[in-house]
Scaffold this motif. Sequence first.
Motif, PDB file in Angstrom:
ATOM      1  N   ASN A 436      90.552 -10.923   9.771  1.00  0.00           N
ATOM      2  CA  ASN A 436      91.257  -9.668  10.024  1.00  0.00           C
ATOM      3  C   ASN A 436      90.520  -8.796  11.031  1.00  0.00           C
ATOM      4  N   ILE A 437      89.208  -8.737  10.917  1.00  0.00           N
ATOM      5  CA  ILE A 437      88.414  -7.937  11.857  1.00  0.00           C
ATOM      6  C   ILE A 437      88.540  -8.485  13.273  1.00  0.00           C
ATOM      7  N   LEU A 438      88.452  -9.814  13.423  1.00  0.00           N
ATOM      8  CA  LEU A 438      88.552 -10.417  14.751  1.00  0.00           C
ATOM      9  C   LEU A 438      89.928 -10.189  15.360  1.00  0.00           C
ATOM     10  N   PHE A 439      90.982 -10.315  14.555  1.00  0.00           N
ATOM     11  CA  PHE A 439      92.323 -10.114  15.107  1.00  0.00           C
ATOM     12  C   PHE A 439      92.508  -8.670  15.559  1.00  0.00           C
ATOM     13  N   ALA A 440      92.090  -7.712  14.740  1.00  0.00           N
ATOM     14  CA  ALA A 440      92.237  -6.307  15.118  1.00  0.00           C
ATOM     15  C   ALA A 440      91.428  -5.988  16.371  1.00  0.00           C
ATOM     16  N   GLY A 441      90.210  -6.527  16.457  1.00  0.00           N
ATOM     17  CA  GLY A 441      89.378  -6.257  17.627  1.00  0.00           C
ATOM     18  C   GLY A 441      89.925  -6.881  18.897  1.00  0.00           C
ATOM     19  N   LEU A 442      90.325  -8.165  18.818  1.00  0.00           N
ATOM     20  CA  LEU A 442      90.850  -8.838  20.012  1.00  0.00           C
ATOM     21  C   LEU A 442      92.154  -8.210  20.481  1.00  0.00           C
ATOM     22  N   THR A 443      93.053  -7.886  19.542  1.00  0.00           N
ATOM     23  CA  THR A 443      94.329  -7.285  19.933  1.00  0.00           C
ATOM     24  C   THR A 443      94.124  -5.905  20.543  1.00  0.00           C
ATOM     25  N   SER A 444      93.233  -5.105  19.962  1.00  0.00           N
ATOM     26  CA  SER A 444      92.973  -3.769  20.514  1.00  0.00           C
ATOM     27  C   SER A 444      92.373  -3.861  21.912  1.00  0.00           C
ATOM     28  N   ALA A 445      91.441  -4.784  22.111  1.00  0.00           N
ATOM     29  CA  ALA A 445      90.824  -4.937  23.436  1.00  0.00           C
ATOM     30  C   ALA A 445      91.849  -5.373  24.477  1.00  0.00           C
ATOM     31  N   CYS A 446      92.687  -6.358  24.129  1.00  0.00           N
ATOM     32  CA  CYS A 446      93.719  -6.818  25.064  1.00  0.00           C
ATOM     33  C   CYS A 446      94.738  -5.720  25.350  1.00  0.00           C
ATOM     34  N   LEU A 447      95.099  -4.954  24.330  1.00  0.00           N
ATOM     35  CA  LEU A 447      96.087  -3.884  24.507  1.00  0.00           C
ATOM     36  C   LEU A 447      95.545  -2.786  25.408  1.00  0.00           C
ATOM     37  N   ILE A 448      94.313  -2.347  25.171  1.00  0.00           N
ATOM     38  CA  ILE A 448      93.728  -1.281  25.990  1.00  0.00           C
ATOM     39  C   ILE A 448      93.592  -1.724  27.437  1.00  0.00           C
TER      40      ILE A 448
END
Length: 491
Positions: A436-448
Amino acid sequence: METDDVSLREQVFHDRVREILICVQLFVCLYILSYLILTHFKKNAEFVTDDIEDATVNRIALWLCTFTLSVAVCAVLLLPISILSNEVLLTFPQSYYMQWLNGSLIHGLWNLVFLFSNLSLVFLMPFAYFFTESEGFTGSKKGVMARVYETAVMLLLLTLLVLGIVWVASALLHDNTARESLYDLWEYYLPYLYSCISLFGVLLLLLCTPFGMSRMFSITGSLLVKPRLLENVEETMNCAMFEEASLSRKLNSSPSCWLNLNLEAMKRQFVSVQAKRMALETRRKASPWQRNLGYPLVMLLLLALTVVCVLMVCFHVLELLFDESAMPRGMEDPHLGLASFSMLGSLGAAVQVILILYLMVSSVVGFYSSPLFSSLLPHAQDTTLTQIIGNCVSLLVLSSALPVFSRTLGITRFDLLGDFGRYNWLGNFHIVFLYNILFAGLTSACLINTVTWAVQRELIRAFGLHRLPFTVTRPAIPFRLLLASGLSKIQ
């Protein structure tokens, strides 16, 4: 008493027959849809040949691929059908026409998808690949059966190799269990093998989905008409038409003594100008609503879906720390029609269904956009049978892992049914929490990264700075220069 027993057995028999008919009808519809999709992408030259034997082999392999693709589509629809069925039963609890929709039907559908997924991944797709590559043993009589015999032998050798690898892996991880279950093929090794495949699929979704979400913005933007501030479409269209006509006249009147390099450069420029002119024609034909509201609304919708996914995963991370029931697990009876699986009721259930389908579409986009799997991207009427087999296997791995993926991230609270909830790694808190932590981090980085650069690029194009003689890069033009240029044009 005997009359009651007979009526009870009749009721059970009728319920079973009804569930089988519903599952068959659903699968037939998905099979027809899958066949239409594959026939749209297949290369017709492989199926219309002078060699009847090759055409027959390719046709059989196409049927197996169609079966696999229909199972993949059904796996994608498992959670949406289950969530919507629960909401329908909550809305119409006493309806006579909804009695066929029950937990037994949904549970049976999950078990069938799990069984057919195993069958397709372990047997049907390897058989289809070896069948198309086989020619029969040396010295044997040529024909379809000779290829079947060779394929069966190759499949048997592959099965022994895979089972040996699985046994070694299980012996390294669980020494005592592997020794005790050496001959327990059906109850231990096949579920263990599919658990490993599902873990691979979930990890693949972890990598492809955030990348696919960022790619969705650019792909959707290329399909829609983008608004352009301070742009005269008619003037730009006329310039493009004049430039295209000039290049066309030069190409038609070019003497043969010209250098090939100049001629090729002019051809490339002509194609570029022609594409620009066609894009401008599309913009001119579009209505004012499409030009000004369509693109922003779709971009806002994609942004909202991505942000909601990230927020739900972050909330699920907090739930994992304080609530043990937030861990993904399996259940034997879904108990449909008792309570909603969302705190927001039917609206929340609809949002869950939309998010699950959005995650699947994003994962497929990210899968085909990655450099490692971009060669598998199918093309209309130009996809070989080997590529079709690879695409069906990839889509089945992604789709069969989607229910586990969605439940692990907390997108839905609908627990996994049947053998989907018996994976060995689902009960490991550290794996689920880190996932869950990896998904939230990767998605936030790609989105920003996607949103900030997309906004700056659109501002550059809107104010005409892309026409400058130097190449515009991200650090080349600061944001205050964009504002100053826009204010000067307005004044």
